[in-house]
Design a protein around this motif. Structure first.
Motif, PDB file in Angstrom:
ATOM      1  N   THR A   1       0.846  -1.196   0.000  1.00 31.51           N
ATOM      2  CA  THR A   1       0.000   0.000   0.000  1.00 31.51           C
ATOM      3  C   THR A   1       0.878   1.242   0.000  1.00 31.51           C
ATOM      4  O   THR A   1       2.056   1.196   0.379  1.00 31.51           O
ATOM      5  CB  THR A   1      -0.911   0.039   1.241  1.00 31.51           C
ATOM      6  N   LYS A   2       0.292   2.350  -0.363  1.00 29.67           N
ATOM      7  CA  LYS A   2       0.997   3.646  -0.350  1.00 29.67           C
ATOM      8  C   LYS A   2       1.442   3.976   1.083  1.00 29.67           C
ATOM      9  O   LYS A   2       2.538   4.487   1.300  1.00 29.67           O
ATOM     10  CB  LYS A   2       0.057   4.727  -0.914  1.00 29.67           C
TER      11      LYS A   2
ATOM     12  N   GLN B   1       9.727   4.704   3.530  1.00 29.13           N
ATOM     13  CA  GLN B   1      10.545   5.850   3.117  1.00 29.13           C
ATOM     14  C   GLN B   1      10.861   6.753   4.307  1.00 29.13           C
ATOM     15  O   GLN B   1      11.973   7.272   4.422  1.00 29.13           O
ATOM     16  CB  GLN B   1       9.837   6.626   2.002  1.00 29.13           C
TER      17      GLN B   1
ATOM     18  N   LEU C   1       4.571   2.042   1.879  1.00 30.91           N
ATOM     19  CA  LEU C   1       5.702   2.640   1.173  1.00 30.91           C
ATOM     20  C   LEU C   1       6.137   3.929   1.864  1.00 30.91           C
ATOM     21  O   LEU C   1       7.327   4.143   2.090  1.00 30.91           O
ATOM     22  CB  LEU C   1       5.336   2.927  -0.292  1.00 30.91           C
ATOM     23  N   ASP C   2       5.169   4.770   2.232  1.00 29.84           N
ATOM     24  CA  ASP C   2       5.497   6.027   2.927  1.00 29.84           C
ATOM     25  C   ASP C   2       6.194   5.742   4.253  1.00 29.84           C
ATOM     26  O   ASP C   2       7.187   6.398   4.605  1.00 29.84           O
ATOM     27  CB  ASP C   2       4.227   6.858   3.159  1.00 29.84           C
TER      28      ASP C   2
END
Length: 186
Positions: free
Chosen positions: A25-26, A33, A29-30
């Motif tokens: 999912t985004k 990061q 990933l966020d």
């Protein structure tokens, strides 16, 4: 034809499912990061292990020098003690001269013996004072040694404990492994 179309559609669905299974999912990933940025900041404040080893070698050299200086300082006396000893040597030299003048004339044996005893004692004290003076250093040498110790102390203030570096390196290894694991999931 409908069967062919159904198989194609099922193949596309299966391919889409496989593609979705390999994605994250985004939000994941966020989060990953953000974690990479956090570890990057941590790594920026770290030093190379060779720098730490070099610094520790330098600390060892400095500690050895400090111990040497401490031993040297222990063998020293204060300026006032030196001055007192030198004054005593001068006084005793004057006493020796006075006794020599007495000896030049005729004196009783007991007086001569006393003068010789006094002379020997004065010479012993003078020799002791000379040895004491020989074991001392100048104020300039002491100041230079103290300046060197202060300089090394300032250098050591900018150093870190090796365990901190090792701990940080272990944490980096764990984070790099986690990053690699996350990359494989992407």
């Amino acid at each position: 034809a409908a069967n062919d179309s159904l198989r194609v559609s099922q193949g596309e669905v299966e391919q889409a499912r496989k593609q979705i299974a390999s994605m994250v999912t985004k939000a994941e990933l966020d989060a990953s990061q953000d974690e990479v940025r956090r570890f990057t900041k941590i790594m920026e404040s770290m030093v190379n292990q060779m720098q730490l080893v070099g610094a520790q070698d330098q600390i060892l050299v400095l500690e050895t020098e400090i111990e040497r200086l401490k031993k040297q300082i222990e063998g020293m006396v204060t300026k006032s003690e030196l001055d007192a000893s030198q004054d005593e040597v001068k006084r005793l030299a004057g006493e020796v001269e006075r006794l020599k003048k007495q000896i030049d004339g005729m004196v009783a044996r007991s007086e001569l013996d006393a003068a010789n005893d006094s002379l020997r004692a004065s010479q012993g004290e003078a020799e002791q004072a000379r040895k004491q003076i020989a074991s001392m250093v100048t104020k300039a040498e002491l100041d230079a040694s103290q300046d060197e110790v202060r300089r090394f102390t300032k250098i050591m203030e900018s150093m870190v404990n090796q365990m901190q570096l090792v701990g940080a390196q272990d944490q980096i290894l764990v984070l790099e492994t986690e990053i690699e694991r996350l990359k494989k999931q992407i």
